[in-house]
Design a protein around this motif. Structure first.
Motif, short mmCIF file in Angstrom:
data_model
loop_
_atom_site.label_atom_id
_atom_site.label_comp_id
_atom_site.label_asym_id
_atom_site.label_seq_id
_atom_site.Cartn_x
_atom_site.Cartn_y
_atom_site.Cartn_z
N ASN A 252 0.87 -1.17 0.00
CA ASN A 252 0.00 0.00 0.00
C ASN A 252 0.90 1.22 0.00
N PRO A 253 0.83 2.10 -1.02
CA PRO A 253 1.76 3.23 -1.09
C PRO A 253 1.71 4.12 0.13
N GLY A 254 0.55 4.21 0.78
CA GLY A 254 0.43 5.13 1.91
C GLY A 254 0.63 4.48 3.25
N GLU A 255 1.08 3.23 3.27
CA GLU A 255 1.20 2.50 4.53
C GLU A 255 2.46 1.68 4.54
N THR A 256 3.22 1.73 5.61
CA THR A 256 4.44 0.95 5.75
C THR A 256 4.32 0.08 6.99
N ARG A 257 4.95 -1.07 6.95
CA ARG A 257 4.87 -2.01 8.06
C ARG A 257 5.64 -1.48 9.26
N LYS A 258 5.01 -1.60 10.42
CA LYS A 258 5.67 -1.19 11.65
C LYS A 258 6.82 -2.14 11.95
N GLN A 259 7.94 -1.57 12.36
CA GLN A 259 9.11 -2.37 12.67
C GLN A 259 9.27 -2.59 14.17
N SER A 260 8.38 -1.97 14.99
CA SER A 260 8.49 -2.12 16.43
C SER A 260 7.95 -3.48 16.85
N ASP A 261 8.15 -3.78 18.12
CA ASP A 261 7.62 -5.03 18.65
C ASP A 261 6.09 -5.00 18.61
N HIS A 262 5.49 -6.19 18.66
CA HIS A 262 4.04 -6.31 18.60
C HIS A 262 3.56 -6.81 19.96
N PRO A 263 3.11 -5.91 20.82
CA PRO A 263 2.71 -6.31 22.18
C PRO A 263 1.58 -7.32 22.16
N ALA A 264 1.59 -8.21 23.15
CA ALA A 264 0.53 -9.21 23.25
C ALA A 264 -0.82 -8.58 23.49
N GLN A 265 -0.82 -7.37 24.07
CA GLN A 265 -2.08 -6.69 24.35
C GLN A 265 -2.85 -6.36 23.07
N TRP A 266 -2.14 -6.26 21.94
CA TRP A 266 -2.81 -5.95 20.68
C TRP A 266 -3.72 -7.09 20.24
N LEU A 267 -3.48 -8.28 20.76
CA LEU A 267 -4.27 -9.45 20.37
C LEU A 267 -5.39 -9.75 21.36
N GLU A 268 -5.56 -8.88 22.33
CA GLU A 268 -6.62 -9.08 23.32
C GLU A 268 -7.90 -8.39 22.87
N ALA A 269 -9.02 -9.09 23.00
CA ALA A 269 -10.33 -8.53 22.67
C ALA A 269 -11.38 -9.36 23.38
N PRO A 270 -12.54 -8.78 23.65
CA PRO A 270 -13.58 -9.53 24.38
C PRO A 270 -14.00 -10.80 23.65
#
Length: 205
Positions: A65-83
């Motif tokens: 996607n020309p307007g989007e680049t992949r984040k190079q930072s760590d991916h916290p486990a909290q990002w995968l939490e959802a109800p």
């Protein structure tokens, strides 16, 4: 002296083009030796290289996607939490045992209880199709950083077949569907989610 100079020059030249130290001429054997033709690749080799190249291009086109680049930072486990989502730690409770001399998958009771049930999972999309919207993809606990690699092990990946295509995102997405255990999948996958769909945004964290 001429003989000595020829001997010195002869000793410094490559074996296949050395000259006769007396006559100063290249040996007839060296001159008559035909050059080796470059080896040609077989049809199976060319087909394999072509398949790998096409797969790489398709993966890049699907995620680019020309307007989007992949984040190079760590991916916290909290990002995968959802109800209501199934934690990835639950799906890791699987091991190989031997039965009748053959390796077989042994799923934990918590995983076996999910077989055939409707569940929600949250993870990163690895495209398996061309295009921004994906109806068949891999959902995993880790994002893919290589066009030719799977993002994680089979205990951290779920093959998803979605009823409606889901837009690719570099951020984690939540999907729902019917969970299935794959004890003997020819592709080496452990899990599949059928009749999948994107979970409404209000159900996400």
């Amino acid at each position: 002296m001429k003989y000595v100079r020829n001997c010195i020059r002869h000793s410094r030249m490559p074996e296949n083009v050395r000259q006769n130290p007396v006559s100063g001429r290249a040996s007839r054997r060296a001159l008559a030796r035909p050059s080796r033709a470059p080896s040609k690749r077989t049809k199976p080799e060319l087909f394999y290289i072509a398949c790998v190249s096409v797969a790489g291009v398709l993966s890049l086109l699907a995620v680019w996607n020309p307007g989007e680049t992949r984040k190079q930072s760590d991916h916290p486990a909290q990002w995968l939490e959802a109800p209501g989502v199934i934690p990835w730690d639950t799906l890791r409770n699987v091991r190989y045992d031997r039965k009748d001399g053959k390796p077989v998958l042994n799923f934990s009771h918590s995983i076996a209880a999910l077989d055939g049930k409707g569940v929600k999972l949250r993870g990163y999309i690895t495209p398996l199709e061309l295009g921004q919207y994906q109806a068949h993809f891999i959902l995993s606990s880790k994002p893919s950083n290589c066009s030719f690699c799977m993002p994680a092990g089979p205990d951290e990946m779920v093959e998803v077949h979605s009823k409606t295509p889901i837009k690719f995102s570099l951020d984690p997405v939540t999907v729902s569907g019917t969970f299935a255990i794959l004890p003997d999948d020819p592709n080496g996958l452990f899990y599949r989610l059928a009749d999948g769909g994107s979970v409404p945004s209000q159900d996400r964290l």
